[in-house]
Each structure stands twice: as C-alpha cells, then as structure tokens.
Design a protein around this motif. Sequence first.
Motif, PDB file in Angstrom:
ATOM      1  N   PRO A  37     -22.789 -35.482 -12.365  1.00 14.87           N
ATOM      2  CA  PRO A  37     -21.364 -35.796 -12.239  1.00 14.87           C
ATOM      3  C   PRO A  37     -21.165 -37.235 -11.743  1.00 14.87           C
ATOM      4  N   LEU A  38     -20.184 -37.913 -12.336  1.00 10.62           N
ATOM      5  CA  LEU A  38     -19.915 -39.316 -12.036  1.00 10.62           C
ATOM      6  C   LEU A  38     -18.561 -39.442 -11.356  1.00 10.62           C
ATOM      7  N   TYR A  39     -18.525 -40.212 -10.271  1.00  5.26           N
ATOM      8  CA  TYR A  39     -17.300 -40.418  -9.503  1.00  5.26           C
ATOM      9  C   TYR A  39     -17.007 -41.915  -9.405  1.00  5.26           C
ATOM     10  N   ALA A  40     -15.802 -42.316  -9.793  1.00  7.30           N
ATOM     11  CA  ALA A  40     -15.417 -43.724  -9.741  1.00  7.30           C
ATOM     12  C   ALA A  40     -13.903 -43.827  -9.860  1.00  7.30           C
ATOM     13  N   THR A  41     -13.380 -44.965  -9.469  1.00  2.72           N
ATOM     14  CA  THR A  41     -11.941 -45.183  -9.620  1.00  2.72           C
ATOM     15  C   THR A  41     -11.586 -45.360 -11.096  1.00  2.72           C
ATOM     16  N   ALA A  42     -10.303 -45.222 -11.401  1.00  2.00           N
ATOM     17  CA  ALA A  42      -9.840 -45.378 -12.785  1.00  2.00           C
ATOM     18  C   ALA A  42     -10.158 -46.773 -13.311  1.00  2.00           C
ATOM     19  N   ALA A  80     -12.631 -47.485 -16.491  1.00  2.00           N
ATOM     20  CA  ALA A  80     -12.142 -48.201 -17.669  1.00  2.00           C
ATOM     21  C   ALA A  80     -13.040 -49.393 -17.985  1.00  2.00           C
ATOM     22  N   ALA A  81     -13.493 -50.082 -16.942  1.00  2.00           N
ATOM     23  CA  ALA A  81     -14.332 -51.264 -17.139  1.00  2.00           C
ATOM     24  C   ALA A  81     -15.697 -50.902 -17.713  1.00  2.00           C
ATOM     25  N   ILE A  82     -16.301 -49.811 -17.226  1.00  2.00           N
ATOM     26  CA  ILE A  82     -17.617 -49.451 -17.757  1.00  2.00           C
ATOM     27  C   ILE A  82     -17.502 -48.785 -19.124  1.00  2.00           C
ATOM     28  N   GLN A  83     -16.357 -48.161 -19.405  1.00  2.00           N
ATOM     29  CA  GLN A  83     -16.150 -47.615 -20.743  1.00  2.00           C
ATOM     30  C   GLN A  83     -16.097 -48.722 -21.786  1.00  2.00           C
ATOM     31  N   LYS A  84     -15.537 -49.863 -21.419  1.00  2.00           N
ATOM     32  CA  LYS A  84     -15.498 -51.016 -22.326  1.00  2.00           C
ATOM     33  C   LYS A  84     -16.901 -51.517 -22.642  1.00  2.00           C
ATOM     34  N   LYS A  85     -17.834 -51.290 -21.732  1.00  2.00           N
ATOM     35  CA  LYS A  85     -19.219 -51.700 -21.947  1.00  2.00           C
ATOM     36  C   LYS A  85     -20.019 -50.647 -22.717  1.00  2.00           C
ATOM     37  N   GLY A  86     -19.385 -49.532 -23.061  1.00  2.00           N
ATOM     38  CA  GLY A  86     -20.064 -48.485 -23.812  1.00  2.00           C
ATOM     39  C   GLY A  86     -20.986 -47.624 -22.997  1.00  2.00           C
TER      40      GLY A  86
END
Length: 265
Positions: free
Chosen positions: A75-80, A84-90
């Motif tokens: 499970p991964l925990y992080a702020t929105a 969003a920033a790491i999703q942009k990096k794939g």
Amino acid sequence: MRLMTIASGSSGNAGYLGSERTHLLIDAGISRRRIVQGLEAADLKPADLAGVLLTHEHADHVTGLKVLLKKDPVPLYATAGTLAAIQKKGMLDDYPAERIHVIRGGEAFSLGDLTVLPLSIDHDAAEPVGYRVTYGGKSAAFLTDLGHATPELEAALRNLDALLLESNHDVRMLEAGPYPYPLKRRILGDCGHLSNESAGRLLSLLCHGGLKQVLLGHLSKENNLPELAYETVRCELRLTHGKGEAEELPLAVAARDCCSKLYEF
C-alpha cells in the motif's frame, strides 16, 4: 518503536519506522535491492510492510518506487500533489487504485497499531510532508527537505522520543562551491533545505529530557561533511542549553549509502 535509515543523503533516501507488529518504509529513493538489504538488517522483508509513505516526488525519494511496487505490491500513502507528480513520471502505471491512499498534511490516520501524522513542510515540491509516527505513547519523526520550520511545524514536533532531522549543507561550503548561482539560491531559500545551523537551532527548540535519539540526515555530498554537521549542531545546542545538557542528547549522523543502527525506544 523502532527507527532506522537505510540511506539518507542528496543521492537517495529510504528509512524505516515501526512497532513490533506494523512496519513502514519512508520513501524509496534507492534501488529495490538496497531497500531489501536494508529491511533485512531489521529482520524484515518487503512483504512485512504495512505501507510505503512518500514525503515528495523528487528523484532522491522515489527512484526505486516503481520497481518496488511492481515486485512488492505494498500500500502506498502520499499527498494528492505528490501522487499527481509521480503519476506524470509513469511510476504508478497499472498500479491498483485500491492500494493507493491519499493523505493530507495535519490529518492523522492509523496503520495497524501506529498513528501517522503527515506534517506539511515548505519545499519546492508539489505537496511535500514529513511524518510523525506514534505508538504506545512513543513518537518518532522523519523530517527532511524543508527550507525552514514554521511555528506550526515546531509545535507538531514537540515531545518526540526520536527524530531524523535534515542537516543538508554548510552555508559557507555551499556559497563557495561549484553549484550554479540559481541552485545555490534555491537550496538557501525558504523552500530549499535546512543548513547545519538551521538544523541546530530547530533541534534546540525541540530538545527535552525524553528525546532519546536524533539522527542528522540528508547531508549534501558536495556541500557538507558528517563531522561538520555534527559539530555545528552540537554547538547550537550548547549555545541554547549549555554544555552539560547539550552533550547528554544522543546525536549521530545518518550515512548516505548504508544503514544506520536500528534504534529501539
């Protein structure tokens, strides 16, 4: 509670916090292989983790995340903002949504027998946080990558039992060093990194008789030395608390490329 750094420095960061039953990885800025080796030093494996908690999206905190999550679906925990920033990096491509948890600065949540409080910090990232983790009346915090400490942050860090605190750079080494001027200004700014002196002043405010261990971390390879960070912070403590009390505080410097001792308190 137990605390350990697996790696702590400008080239990569990962740490461990937990109880006997619940285990957390703070950041994944090194390879999965090194993370696994670090966990093994605490007699753990990735499958034992209740969660990976991210502080922010910079490479030295997330480089190993994609491979870790692919092989070990923790499970991964992080702020929105961080997500969003790491999703942009794939980094989260095809990662199950049910394993991703959005957290918010100042809003505590439970993981097993631990209470986790994300701490909003000022850094040049999307939505960075530090963490205070509590179990059985004991608390420890991971706090790196901040340009300065606000009064609200100082209040949230009171009465800790253990602390990993950024002591990133020596101001004179940074100013005289090879970094380009804009990067020097960024590091020295309110959304940059804590200097040795700033770390010492903050620790002087947090120092109390129940503080059992402080680790200085996230040292710059180019703009700091472990001995210099240690002595500068000790000097700030002496100025505020006097030599006797300052020397009583257990203080160590976290290594850049290997595990610290596993501290239990």
